[in-house]
Write an enzyme that holds these catalytic residues in place. Structure first.
Site, PDB file in Angstrom:
ATOM      1  N   TYR A  85     -13.273  17.003 -18.408  1.00  0.00           N
ATOM      2  CA  TYR A  85     -13.789  15.637 -18.389  1.00  0.00           C
ATOM      3  C   TYR A  85     -14.961  15.576 -17.415  1.00  0.00           C
ATOM      4  O   TYR A  85     -14.880  16.077 -16.293  1.00  0.00           O
ATOM      5  CB  TYR A  85     -12.679  14.674 -17.981  1.00  0.00           C
ATOM      6  CG  TYR A  85     -13.151  13.291 -17.627  1.00  0.00           C
ATOM      7  CD1 TYR A  85     -13.915  12.542 -18.527  1.00  0.00           C
ATOM      8  CD2 TYR A  85     -12.842  12.723 -16.403  1.00  0.00           C
ATOM      9  CE1 TYR A  85     -14.363  11.277 -18.200  1.00  0.00           C
ATOM     10  CE2 TYR A  85     -13.269  11.452 -16.070  1.00  0.00           C
ATOM     11  CZ  TYR A  85     -14.036  10.737 -16.972  1.00  0.00           C
ATOM     12  OH  TYR A  85     -14.474   9.485 -16.641  1.00  0.00           O
ATOM     13  N   LYS A 125      -5.482   5.906 -20.360  1.00  0.00           N
ATOM     14  CA  LYS A 125      -5.618   6.354 -21.735  1.00  0.00           C
ATOM     15  C   LYS A 125      -4.325   6.125 -22.533  1.00  0.00           C
ATOM     16  O   LYS A 125      -3.887   5.009 -22.696  1.00  0.00           O
ATOM     17  CB  LYS A 125      -6.053   7.821 -21.733  1.00  0.00           C
ATOM     18  CG  LYS A 125      -7.222   8.141 -20.783  1.00  0.00           C
ATOM     19  CD  LYS A 125      -8.446   7.312 -21.062  1.00  0.00           C
ATOM     20  CE  LYS A 125      -9.705   7.832 -20.374  1.00  0.00           C
ATOM     21  NZ  LYS A 125      -9.670   7.818 -18.915  1.00  0.00           N
ATOM     22  N   ASP A 130      -4.251  18.975 -15.955  1.00  0.00           N
ATOM     23  CA  ASP A 130      -4.577  17.632 -16.433  1.00  0.00           C
ATOM     24  C   ASP A 130      -3.890  17.446 -17.781  1.00  0.00           C
ATOM     25  O   ASP A 130      -4.191  18.146 -18.743  1.00  0.00           O
ATOM     26  CB  ASP A 130      -6.099  17.481 -16.569  1.00  0.00           C
ATOM     27  CG  ASP A 130      -6.517  16.062 -16.946  1.00  0.00           C
ATOM     28  OD1 ASP A 130      -5.807  15.427 -17.748  1.00  0.00           O
ATOM     29  OD2 ASP A 130      -7.567  15.609 -16.463  1.00  0.00           O
ATOM     30  N   ARG A 141       0.836  -1.207   0.000  1.00  0.00           N
ATOM     31  CA  ARG A 141       0.000   0.000   0.000  1.00  0.00           C
ATOM     32  C   ARG A 141       0.866   1.252   0.000  1.00  0.00           C
ATOM     33  O   ARG A 141       0.519   2.287  -0.583  1.00  0.00           O
ATOM     34  CB  ARG A 141      -0.944   0.007   1.212  1.00  0.00           C
ATOM     35  CG  ARG A 141      -1.709   1.324   1.375  1.00  0.00           C
ATOM     36  CD  ARG A 141      -2.922   1.186   2.267  1.00  0.00           C
ATOM     37  NE  ARG A 141      -2.649   0.508   3.526  1.00  0.00           N
ATOM     38  CZ  ARG A 141      -2.079   1.079   4.593  1.00  0.00           C
ATOM     39  NH1 ARG A 141      -1.702   2.347   4.542  1.00  0.00           N
ATOM     40  NH2 ARG A 141      -1.887   0.389   5.699  1.00  0.00           N
TER      41      ARG A 141
END
Length: 380
Positions: free
Chosen positions: A100, A197, A172, A48
């Site tokens: 987005y 993406k 972004d 983690r």
């Protein structure tokens, strides 16, 4: 030794020797790691917090973005949520109005519940940002090119304003990736990317990245990262390392295809408007050219009727009607129902995201096949 970006995609800033001479990064599919002794560590204790496979991915991604540190999250949305841990409650953020839809959904629901407040403006005009500033404004959130209407924001001008007003600048970088655009070199404090993406490039893995420009923010993000636990798994980290190796090749080929398709679409009688940053008549063409090395492969376009838009989605054969973008396969999306379905109707229609608006993520197939597919799908 300084590497060119194509080499960085494969090796990062240096070639690493993996155990046993393996050319591929090993997948350390382990939740926990043993301690050599009390108070001693191999550098890895619990996945983690950190994992050797993920560390290699973060090293390569950080080298591409040019940051101080990068963390790999299990989705792009997790990366966005984690990045906003840098802001105190009751912070106001000025955002690009064309974002987005998932970002808008998070901002307007969970973000607001956390005590954050958002104002959306056309950030391609710096005056709009200045007019939207409030006493409690702490950050600017920019998407350039924007999703899906391809607005371009001048990051150098925005950075000047951010410095003047002591604001955090988020960018972004999903559409262009660090292959075509390096926001940190242009002044960004925090860069967010959906690894799902172009970075992955094969429509088979979910991931997100946060890259930060200074040590203080890096420490804050790392602390929140291990506390919240939105880490990318070892196997998915391996998949992203593998995907990024071909990033340069894919981005160049997809852009080459997109340029030809955008020019072709402009000549079609049933196409009312084409939104592609690589077209010289795009209003942000010169700004994008000044701050990026490419235009990418995202195209949006408007057809003459809603009926034609819906029929296109059903008639395409090579191109897939599917949400997402950035893979080797070309995808067509209906933003008003899919990516931007949660954006308020008034805001969508103001941006032109209507029933006749389509978004195309151009892949690396034969451009002739793609154009032929579009031609038959556009026909009566």
């Amino acid at each position: 030794m300084k590497f060119d970006v194509e080499t960085v995609c494969i090796h990062g800033n240096e070639r690493i020797e993996y155990p046993y001479g393996s050319l591929s990064v090993p997948i350390f599919q382990a939740a926990t790691f043993t301690h050599p002794g009390i108070g001693e560590s191999t550098g890895y204790d619990y996945t983690r917090e950190s994992n050797p496979t993920r560390t290699e991915l973060e090293r390569i991604m950080n080298a591409l973005e040019g940051g101080v540190d990068t963390v790999a999250c299990n989705t792009g949305m997790a990366a966005i949520a984690l990045a906003f841990e840098l802001l105190p409650p009751e912070s106001h953020v000025v955002c690009s109005e064309d974002l987005y839809g998932g970002s808008v959904r998070y901002f307007d629901t969970m973000g607001e519940r956390k005590g954050l407040h958002f104002t959306y403006v056309d950030t391609s005009d710096i005056q709009n940002i200045k007019d939207a500033l409030q006493d409690n404004t702490k950050a600017l959130y920019i998407e350039t090119p924007s999703n899906p209407t391809m607005q371009i924001t001048d990051l150098r001008k925005v950075k000047e304003l951010a410095v003047e007003k002591d604001l955090l600048l988020y960018v972004d970088n999903t559409f262009l990736t660090p292959y075509f655009q390096k926001p940190i070199a242009l002044g960004a404090d925090v860069v967010i990317s959906s690894g799902t993406k172009f970075l992955s490039g094969h429509n088979d893995t979910l991931a997100g990245f946060i890259t930060v420009a200074d040590k203080k923010h890096a420490e804050q993000i790392r602390y929140a990262y291990k506390t919240i636990g939105c880490c990318l798994s070892p196997f998915d980290s391996y998949m992203l390392v593998r995907g990024i190796k071909t990033l340069a090749l894919r981005m160049e080929r997809a852009q080459e295809n997109a340029e030809k398709i955008a020019l072709w679409l402009q000549e079609q009688p049933h196409v009312a408007k084409v939104y592609y940053v690589g077209l010289k008549d795009h209003p942000g063409y010169e700004v994008n050219k000044s701050q990026c090395s490419g235009y990418g492969s995202m195209i949006s376009f408007r057809v003459d009727t809603e009926e034609r838009a819906r029929k296109m989605l059903e008639k395409v054969k090579v191109i897939a009607y599917a949400e997402s973008l950035g893979g080797v396969e070309s995808l067509m999306t209906y933003p008003m129902l899919q990516t931007h379905g949660d954006v308020p109707v008034e805001q969508r229609e103001k941006l032109g995201i209507t029933e006749t608006f389509l978004r195309l993520s151009v892949g690396v197939e034969s451009v002739g096949d793609l154009i032929n597919d579009l031609e038959q799908a556009l026909s009566d």
